[in-house]
Design a protein around this motif. Structure first.
Motif, mmCIF file in Angstrom:
data_model
loop_
_atom_site.group_PDB
_atom_site.id
_atom_site.type_symbol
_atom_site.label_atom_id
_atom_site.label_comp_id
_atom_site.label_asym_id
_atom_site.label_seq_id
_atom_site.Cartn_x
_atom_site.Cartn_y
_atom_site.Cartn_z
ATOM 1 N N GLU A 110 0.897 -1.197 -0.098
ATOM 2 C CA GLU A 110 -0.011 -0.044 0.072
ATOM 3 C C GLU A 110 0.728 1.369 0.008
ATOM 4 O OE1 GLU A 110 -2.386 -0.382 3.310
ATOM 5 O OE2 GLU A 110 -3.897 -1.740 2.463
ATOM 6 N N ARG A 111 1.828 1.113 0.769
ATOM 7 C CA ARG A 111 3.082 2.256 0.689
ATOM 8 C C ARG A 111 3.483 2.311 -0.685
ATOM 9 N NH1 ARG A 111 7.350 2.373 5.042
ATOM 10 N NH2 ARG A 111 7.564 4.331 4.280
ATOM 11 N N GLN A 112 3.971 1.482 -1.350
ATOM 12 C CA GLN A 112 4.302 1.668 -2.688
ATOM 13 C C GLN A 112 3.398 2.209 -3.704
ATOM 14 O OE1 GLN A 112 6.233 -2.088 -3.712
ATOM 15 N NE2 GLN A 112 6.784 -1.180 -6.135
ATOM 16 N N GLU A 113 2.113 1.918 -3.321
ATOM 17 C CA GLU A 113 1.199 2.024 -4.277
ATOM 18 C C GLU A 113 0.700 3.593 -4.243
ATOM 19 O OE1 GLU A 113 -1.589 2.264 -7.316
ATOM 20 O OE2 GLU A 113 -0.012 0.641 -6.796
ATOM 21 N N ARG A 114 0.759 4.103 -3.015
ATOM 22 C CA ARG A 114 0.556 5.550 -2.630
ATOM 23 C C ARG A 114 1.758 6.421 -2.927
ATOM 24 N NH1 ARG A 114 -1.398 5.123 3.654
ATOM 25 N NH2 ARG A 114 -3.493 4.026 3.364
ATOM 26 N N ARG A 115 3.096 5.959 -2.970
ATOM 27 C CA ARG A 115 4.322 6.540 -3.466
ATOM 28 C C ARG A 115 4.162 6.843 -5.023
ATOM 29 N NH1 ARG A 115 9.355 7.604 -1.264
ATOM 30 N NH2 ARG A 115 8.051 7.633 0.666
ATOM 31 N N THR A 116 3.735 5.686 -5.695
ATOM 32 C CA THR A 116 3.708 5.496 -7.218
ATOM 33 C C THR A 116 2.573 6.415 -7.949
ATOM 34 O OG1 THR A 116 4.377 3.243 -7.079
ATOM 35 C CG2 THR A 116 3.418 4.177 -9.241
ATOM 36 N N GLN A 117 1.437 6.567 -7.044
ATOM 37 C CA GLN A 117 0.460 7.528 -7.535
ATOM 38 C C GLN A 117 0.727 8.830 -7.313
ATOM 39 O OE1 GLN A 117 -3.000 6.319 -5.300
ATOM 40 N NE2 GLN A 117 -3.485 4.525 -6.378
ATOM 41 N N GLN A 118 1.305 9.196 -6.193
ATOM 42 C CA GLN A 118 2.006 10.767 -5.696
ATOM 43 C C GLN A 118 3.080 10.928 -6.712
ATOM 44 O OE1 GLN A 118 3.596 11.094 -1.897
ATOM 45 N NE2 GLN A 118 3.828 13.058 -2.165
ATOM 46 N N LEU A 144 2.673 14.082 -9.209
ATOM 47 C CA LEU A 144 3.780 15.143 -9.623
ATOM 48 C C LEU A 144 4.218 15.520 -11.132
ATOM 49 C CD1 LEU A 144 5.966 14.571 -6.277
ATOM 50 C CD2 LEU A 144 4.383 16.509 -6.741
ATOM 51 N N GLN A 145 4.372 14.180 -11.618
ATOM 52 C CA GLN A 145 4.682 14.234 -13.162
ATOM 53 C C GLN A 145 3.807 14.858 -14.024
ATOM 54 O OE1 GLN A 145 6.006 9.946 -14.007
ATOM 55 N NE2 GLN A 145 8.114 10.247 -13.013
ATOM 56 N N GLU A 146 2.525 14.723 -13.762
ATOM 57 C CA GLU A 146 1.455 15.041 -14.507
ATOM 58 C C GLU A 146 1.509 16.834 -14.210
ATOM 59 O OE1 GLU A 146 -1.991 13.139 -13.325
ATOM 60 O OE2 GLU A 146 -1.436 11.281 -14.396
ATOM 61 N N ILE A 147 1.742 17.051 -13.081
ATOM 62 C CA ILE A 147 1.671 18.493 -12.721
ATOM 63 C C ILE A 147 2.542 19.249 -13.378
ATOM 64 C CG2 ILE A 147 1.794 20.413 -11.093
ATOM 65 C CD1 ILE A 147 0.362 18.437 -8.976
ATOM 66 N N ASN A 148 3.963 18.569 -13.394
ATOM 67 C CA ASN A 148 5.009 19.178 -14.074
ATOM 68 C C ASN A 148 5.064 19.198 -15.425
ATOM 69 O OD1 ASN A 148 6.577 19.824 -11.721
ATOM 70 N ND2 ASN A 148 7.429 17.634 -11.693
ATOM 71 N N ALA A 149 4.613 18.180 -15.912
ATOM 72 C CA ALA A 149 4.422 18.165 -17.487
ATOM 73 C C ALA A 149 3.254 18.976 -18.160
ATOM 74 C CB ALA A 149 3.976 16.723 -17.931
ATOM 75 N N ARG A 150 2.231 19.333 -17.331
ATOM 76 C CA ARG A 150 1.492 20.420 -17.617
ATOM 77 C C ARG A 150 1.753 21.702 -17.514
ATOM 78 N NH1 ARG A 150 -2.065 19.935 -13.738
ATOM 79 N NH2 ARG A 150 -2.670 17.774 -14.318
ATOM 80 N N ARG A 151 2.585 22.159 -16.689
ATOM 81 C CA ARG A 151 3.220 23.252 -16.528
ATOM 82 C C ARG A 151 4.170 23.524 -17.815
ATOM 83 N NH1 ARG A 151 4.795 23.614 -9.871
ATOM 84 N NH2 ARG A 151 2.510 23.950 -9.246
ATOM 85 N N ARG A 152 4.971 22.463 -18.189
ATOM 86 C CA ARG A 152 5.843 22.639 -18.996
ATOM 87 C C ARG A 152 4.902 22.975 -20.366
ATOM 88 N NH1 ARG A 152 8.096 17.516 -17.120
ATOM 89 N NH2 ARG A 152 9.911 18.211 -15.788
ATOM 90 N N GLU A 153 4.109 22.273 -20.824
ATOM 91 C CA GLU A 153 3.156 22.538 -22.149
ATOM 92 C C GLU A 153 2.840 23.759 -21.806
ATOM 93 O OE1 GLU A 153 0.429 19.484 -21.969
ATOM 94 O OE2 GLU A 153 1.700 17.815 -22.443
ATOM 95 N N GLU A 154 2.108 24.645 -20.767
ATOM 96 C CA GLU A 154 1.554 25.785 -20.631
ATOM 97 C C GLU A 154 2.789 26.818 -20.750
ATOM 98 O OE1 GLU A 154 -0.187 26.171 -16.865
ATOM 99 O OE2 GLU A 154 -1.801 24.858 -17.450
ATOM 100 N N LYS A 155 3.761 26.674 -20.419
ATOM 101 C CA LYS A 155 4.984 27.423 -20.587
ATOM 102 C C LYS A 155 5.456 27.482 -21.983
ATOM 103 C CE LYS A 155 8.619 30.131 -19.254
ATOM 104 N NZ LYS A 155 9.339 30.261 -20.335
ATOM 105 N N LEU A 156 5.553 26.260 -22.722
ATOM 106 C CA LEU A 156 6.082 26.090 -23.902
ATOM 107 C C LEU A 156 5.058 26.889 -25.026
ATOM 108 C CD1 LEU A 156 7.848 24.849 -26.196
ATOM 109 C CD2 LEU A 156 6.507 22.808 -26.290
#
Length: 604
Positions: free
Chosen positions: A299-307, A311-323
């Motif tokens: 369960e801890r591994q699954e929660r860390r993976t989801q987290q 975070l990657q989705e948020i960073n990717a969205r910010r890069r796309e908006e900046k680009l």
């Protein structure tokens, strides 16, 4: 009340009792024949009890038991008032609650009339302008004449009852317990009665109340509940809303006790073992959504993976908006550069001023830098999309976080939750269990500047001769709902042992049912004394002797008539007789002016 031995090492839950409306009974033929049966009303400041003066298990018990409160909002109609058990939960409407009592004396007769209406209607008495049944009613010890006058006026004028009898609840309880144990009537003794608002010491000499030596202590169950609420709210400031007055009354009735030796008992609570054994854990209701259990490695591994994915989705969205923003900026600069290439110099210079640039070379420099930034942003997006592919397959987590390797998963133990939601919503009631009942003996604990109940008892006994003190101490009777704490009888016996002389004798007796014995005593008294005899006030007595009149009996107050000073006869007013006197203004002229002479009345 339950004893402290039966409730050790347990977690308790609040019952949060919700009352249900009282049924409307049909009057029985036994209550009408051969004559109307008296109605017994124990008009208590905490609870009202009403029923019939009959024998038997059904009619011989109180038919109505409800709290002496009414909820009536400002401006509401009389029919919208909720009384007693009609209020299922007192807490939401506590600010609306009204009582007919001030301490233990009835002062609000509008609420008292609502109580009588409620009693008569639910007992099935059809009062078409009158109630044909005699009334036995309890009143406060040494009740003020004005309160009795207003009560008699209400019963005789409003309900037109034929007979009324007043008595003291503590003396009715004594009457019932003497009858129950087949003992001779108590001729000399002392009654300790404690109710919701105050406590009383009532000496009985030769079968009658000695009203001149009765004393009142302004401490009762309401002060104990307020004190307990204040203690727990200071102890648990995070649960202020949950520490309600109704729950504190439940704690008083079910979990409090009286210490035989208060200071010695407090020393026992210093011991950790004693505390763990005697503390009562009261579980408050809470939502189980936040309650955590044992978290496994998966369960801890699954929660860390989801987290990480979030975070990657948020960073990717910010890069796309900046680009996207950089690309729009680059397209705008290229459009301005095309104006120069096409020969539109005027429009080119105008747009250059808007861009806050001075020359075409500066424009070209910005285009080159922005093109490089856009290209680098596209490369980062491409690399990020390539890194997400292994994580989707389940292989990227161990590479990014070495804590989740296979070696660690074999040896890692389950992790206990840091926060226990159930324990957070528990009230640990420890020394509060004995502190609240101690205010009867030490009112200074709640800031009351007066003697405790036993000090007041000692003061009352000191007003009698040694022989009378011995007779009073031989029969000490305890009654009232606020004396039901376990250990109360033993505590009073210990206090009496300390205050009485060496080798003197005393006996303490507790009522069989301290809260309801007053009603049963009034019922037995009404059965033994039919209406019209000693202790009853008739309508004729009310008309002739006034509303404050009291017919004394063994369980009543002492009637002390109000002395009205007779007016002193006034003397006759002096007579004013006008006469004429001569006043000399000058030797040559004489003028006559009228004046007044006061003539005293002649005495014969």
């Amino acid at each position: 009340m339950t004893s402290k031995i039966d409730t050790t090492c347990k977690i308790f839950s609040f019952q949060d009792y919700k009352s249900s409306p009282d049924p409307i009974f049909e009057i029985s033929a036994e209550c009408l024949q051969p004559s109307p049966v008296p109605i017994i009303i124990d008009n208590g400041s905490f609870q009202t009890r009403a029923g019939w003066a009959c024998k038997g298990d059904e009619l011989g018990a109180p038919r109505l038991l409800f709290k002496s409160v009414a909820a009536r909002s400002r401006g509401a109609a009389r029919s919208e008032t909720q009384i007693g058990n009609d209020i299922s939960n007192l807490e939401p409407v506590r600010w609306l609650l009204k009582s007919q009592f001030d301490r233990n004396v009835v002062v609000n007769f509008e609420i008292q009339e609502l109580m009588f209406d409620y009693i008569f209607s639910h007992l099935g008495v059809v009062n078409e302008g009158s109630v044909e049944h005699p009334i036995v009613l309890t009143e406060a010890p040494c009740n003020p004449l004005h309160s009795r006058q207003m009560m008699s006026e209400l019963l005789f004028e409003c309900y037109r009852v034929p007979h009324v009898s007043y008595g003291i609840d503590g003396l009715y309880s004594l009457y019932y317990n003497n009858t129950l144990s087949d003992l001779t009537p108590l001729h000399t003794g002392i009654v300790l009665s404690s109710g919701y608002h105050c406590s009383h010491i009532l000496p009985v000499i030769n079968g009658r109340l000695d009203a001149g030596n009765c004393k009142r202590v302004n401490v009762g169950g309401s002060q104990a509940a307020s004190y307990l609420q204040r203690l727990l709210q200071l102890k648990y400031p995070g649960h202020l809303a949950a520490v309600t007055l109704s729950r504190m009354e439940e704690l008083l009735h079910e979990h409090s006790y009286t210490a035989t030796d208060y200071h010695q008992e407090l020393e026992k609570w210093r011991s950790v073992e004693f505390y763990e054994q005697e503390v009562h854990r009261m579980q408050l209701p809470f939502s189980a959504k936040g309650l955590g259990g044992v978290v496994s490695v998966e369960e801890r591994q699954e929660r860390r993976t989801q987290q990480l994915r979030r975070l990657q989705e948020i960073n990717a969205r910010r890069r796309e908006e900046k680009l996207q923003q950089d690309q729009e900026r680059l397209d705008k600069l290229l459009t301005v550069q095309e104006l120069l290439e096409d020969g539109y110099l005027e429009q080119f210079h105008k747009n250059l001023v808007q861009l806050n640039m001075d020359s075409a070379e500066e424009l070209q420099s910005y285009i080159n830098k922005l093109s490089l930034v856009v290209e680098q942003g596209r490369q980062r997006l491409l690399q990020a999309s390539e890194m997400e592919q292994p994580m989707d397959e389940g292989d990227g987590v161990t590479e990014m976080d070495p804590d989740f390797s296979e070696e660690n998963t074999e040896t890692e133990k389950p992790v206990q939750p840091v926060f226990n939601m159930a324990e957070y919503h528990q009230l640990f009631v420890g020394t509060e269990r004995l502190r609240v009942s101690e205010i009867l003996f030490q009112p200074s604990l709640i800031g009351e500047d007066q003697m405790g109940m036993m000090e007041t008892l000692q003061y009352v006994l000191a007003r009698y001769t040694p022989e009378q003190q011995e007779a009073l101490a031989r029969n000490v009777f305890l009654t009232g709902g606020n004396l039901q704490y376990p250990g109360m009888k033993e505590r009073i016996e210990r206090e009496l042992l300390a205050m009485r002389p060496f080798q003197s004798h005393f006996q303490v007796m507790m009522a069989s049912r301290p809260a309801v014995d007053a009603w049963y005593g009034a019922r037995d008294w009404a059965l033994d004394h039919p209406p019209g005899g000693e202790g009853w006030i008739s309508r004729q007595d009310y008309d002739e002797k006034g509303g404050e009149y009291l017919s004394e009996h063994c369980a009543s107050n002492v009637f002390i008539p109000m002395k009205i000073a007779k007016p002193v006869p006034r003397l006759a007013e002096p007579l004013l007789v006008p006469i004429t006197t001569m006043t000399a203004a000058s030797p040559d002229s004489v003028s006559a002016s009228p004046s007044t002479v006061t003539l005293a009345p002649t005495q014969t």
